[in-house]
Design an enzyme around this catalytic site. Structure first.
Site, PDB file in Angstrom:
ATOM      1  N   ASP A   6       0.837  -1.187   0.000  1.00 12.33           N
ATOM      2  CA  ASP A   6       0.000   0.000   0.000  1.00 12.33           C
ATOM      3  C   ASP A   6       0.883   1.253   0.000  1.00 12.33           C
ATOM      4  O   ASP A   6       2.004   1.223   0.471  1.00 12.33           O
ATOM      5  CB  ASP A   6      -0.879   0.053   1.255  1.00 12.33           C
ATOM      6  CG  ASP A   6      -1.857  -1.109   1.343  1.00 12.33           C
ATOM      7  OD1 ASP A   6      -2.125  -1.698   0.295  1.00 12.33           O
ATOM      8  OD2 ASP A   6      -2.321  -1.400   2.449  1.00 12.33           O
ATOM      9  N   CYS A   7       0.315   2.358  -0.503  1.00 10.24           N
ATOM     10  CA  CYS A   7       0.835   3.703  -0.266  1.00 10.24           C
ATOM     11  C   CYS A   7       2.002   4.111  -1.161  1.00 10.24           C
ATOM     12  O   CYS A   7       2.689   3.283  -1.749  1.00 10.24           O
ATOM     13  CB  CYS A   7       1.234   3.897   1.193  1.00 10.24           C
ATOM     14  SG  CYS A   7      -0.015   3.347   2.368  1.00 10.24           S
ATOM     15  N   THR A   8       2.185   5.424  -1.260  1.00 18.92           N
ATOM     16  CA  THR A   8       3.325   6.044  -1.930  1.00 18.92           C
ATOM     17  C   THR A   8       3.706   7.280  -1.132  1.00 18.92           C
ATOM     18  O   THR A   8       2.836   8.046  -0.717  1.00 18.92           O
ATOM     19  CB  THR A   8       2.981   6.455  -3.374  1.00 18.92           C
ATOM     20  OG1 THR A   8       2.471   5.330  -4.085  1.00 18.92           O
ATOM     21  CG2 THR A   8       4.211   6.999  -4.092  1.00 18.92           C
ATOM     22  N   GLU A  99       4.440   3.221   5.304  1.00 17.83           N
ATOM     23  CA  GLU A  99       4.652   2.803   3.922  1.00 17.83           C
ATOM     24  C   GLU A  99       5.039   1.331   3.946  1.00 17.83           C
ATOM     25  O   GLU A  99       6.046   0.953   4.529  1.00 17.83           O
ATOM     26  CB  GLU A  99       5.781   3.639   3.311  1.00 17.83           C
ATOM     27  CG  GLU A  99       6.095   3.314   1.876  1.00 17.83           C
ATOM     28  CD  GLU A  99       5.068   3.907   0.926  1.00 17.83           C
ATOM     29  OE1 GLU A  99       5.007   3.422  -0.216  1.00 17.83           O
ATOM     30  OE2 GLU A  99       4.344   4.841   1.316  1.00 17.83           O
TER      31      GLU A  99
END
Length: 471
Positions: A6-8, A99
């Site tokens: 997931d996520c950036t 992150e």
């Protein structure tokens, strides 16, 4: 349980930003298209004999006697934990957690993940209310990881008015952290990114107390002339090349267009000096991007690309976007109004960012009333609903959406400047009121876009038919 990957994230040092701010920013992508999020503030309070027990792992951790006020973006359904994710405390310290990353199998053989430790669900709650600086955040979280362990691989970012720090976990109980050089930025795309470390330089690098001894004992360092955290603990698989590194490539393409790199190049450095200093708008552009202007844009915008190209790499803006927070600590205004948490909810290719001053007492109702049922009087659900309407007809709506987002950002900029000049003996109350006015206008404009999109969309039906049209 949340799925991995997931996520950036993007980090910007104070000399790399256009106004001397430190910036920690991250898209929380969640574990499915639907994961309602709130934006809240917790009041400062004293607590005696207090402890925190994790819903996900059952670990119980004693807490300090005093908790500072802090903002957070928890999930609405907390049956599997709070997941407070991102916020700024009353001492102007920001934290973004987490992150998702990965530790390689060799390392996990000697320090496996644990089932009863501290995971993403608990990290911000256990750390942000109790730290005075970004470095203290690294030290507190690192000590907790060593004592209790973790069941996940993550990176966690902190900032204060001087510093940006990134901590990365390594196995169940180990970790390393580095201070971002002031004149650089870094992209963090679901993989271990910290490179060469000098653990004798504690001003810029920190790690688990036995990190070097652990590496030496199990012969984990493939490049013994250096201590390269990424090479020792990270992964370099095909999934990294197609799921992760293209996001680094695109960020560096935006901010260092003079450098020629390939999307799957796993040798791209963690930090770069940008070709020009970065503004909040640059950070927003990156976080809301989808390989715009390249053959890899799934919307097929501005560049020819085959269907295969458009599905080749995982974009930054995507359907799993939930909440984006840009944690900005400024150095050109008084400390009581220096911290701003820019919040966007929904699908960030379409959603505007709202600048919340964080020295506040409360947040607007429509930012904290998310529930399981779709309700367009809630910011999260309003933007999620817009994405359902816009995505199938992006090219029909792109001009209106871009004008809307630009207009909201210009308005937000003006409101920040106006609010900076507020004089009050009760600054938190004044900032709370100013936030409410700003958020009210941005929500009003979002509802106006919703009205426009629905009415225009009614004319796009393939079943539209007029008498005599084929005669």
């Amino acid at each position: 349980m949340k799925k991995s990957s997931d996520c950036t994230e993007i980090l910007v040092g104070k000399a790399a930003s256009i106004d001397g701010s430190t910036i920690v920013a991250r898209n929380e992508d969640g574990y499915g298209p639907i994961n309602p999020i709130k934006f809240v503030v917790h009041a400062a309070h004293d607590q005696t004999q207090a402890s925190f027990t994790s819903v996900t792992t059952g670990v119980t951790v004693p807490l300090p006697k005093h908790a500072y006020r802090y903002t957070a973006t928890p999930q609405a359904d907390q049956s599997d934990g709070q997941y407070e994710e991102a916020g700024i405390n009353e001492l102007n310290v920001g934290m973004s957690a987490t992150e998702t990353t990965a530790t390689n199998a060799r390392v996990l053989g000697y320090d496996p993940l644990v089932n009863d430790g501290i995971n993403e669900e608990a990290m911000l709650t256990l750390v942000l209310p109790y730290i005075k600086t970004a470095k203290e955040g690294v030290q507190r979280l690192g000590a907790l990881l060593e004592k209790y362990g973790t069941g996940e691989c993550n990176s966690i970012a902190f900032n204060d008015h001087n510093d940006v720090w990134l901590l990365e976990t390594a196995g169940g109980h180990h970790w390393g952290a580095m201070r971002l050089p002031d004149d650089t930025y870094a992209i963090v795309p679901n993989q271990t990114v910290v490179q060469n470390m000098d653990l004798t330089d504690s001003d810029n690098f920190l790690g688990a107390t036995d990190l070097v001894a652990f590496v030496n004992k199990y012969h984990l360092n493939p490049t013994p002339d250096t201590f390269n955290f990424r090479e020792i603990f990270g992964t370099h698989g095909e999934d990294d090349a197609y799921y992760n590194t293209p996001r680094t490539w695109y960020g560096q393409k935006l901010f260092n267009p003079e450098i020629d790199q390939q999307p799957t190049d796993q040798a791209m450095p963690m930090v770069r000096k940008p070709s020009k200093q970065l503004a909040i708008e640059d950070v927003q552009t990156f976080l809301s991007s989808h390989y715009n202007g390249t053959p890899y844009d799934p919307f097929g915008t501005y560049a020819s690309g085959s269907e295969a190209d458009q599905r080749k790499y995982r974009p930054i803006a995507m359907d799993r976007n939930q909440c984006s927070s840009i944690l900005q600590i400024r150095n050109d205004v008084p400390a009581d109004r220096a911290a701003i948490q820019w919040v966007a909810m929904g699908f960030f290719a379409y959603a505007p960012y709202m600048p919340f001053f964080t020295n506040i007492n409360d947040t607007p109702t429509d930012y904290q009333n998310a529930g399981a049922t779709v309700n367009v009087d809630n910011v999260y659900w309003l933007n999620k609903t817009l994405s359902v309407l816009i995505e199938p007809h992006w090219h029909d709506y792109a001009e209106a959406v871009n004008a809307f987002r630009n207009g909201c950002q210009s308005y937000a900029r003006g409101r920040v400047a106006t609010t900076d000049t507020v004089a009050s003996v009760d600054v938190p109350t004044a900032l709370t009121k100013a936030n409410a006015e700003t958020a009210g206008e941005i929500s009003k404009r979002t509802h106006q876009l919703f009205d426009e999109i629905v009415k225009h969309g009614l004319n796009l039906s393939k079943t539209a038919w007029e008498k005599g049209q084929n005669l």
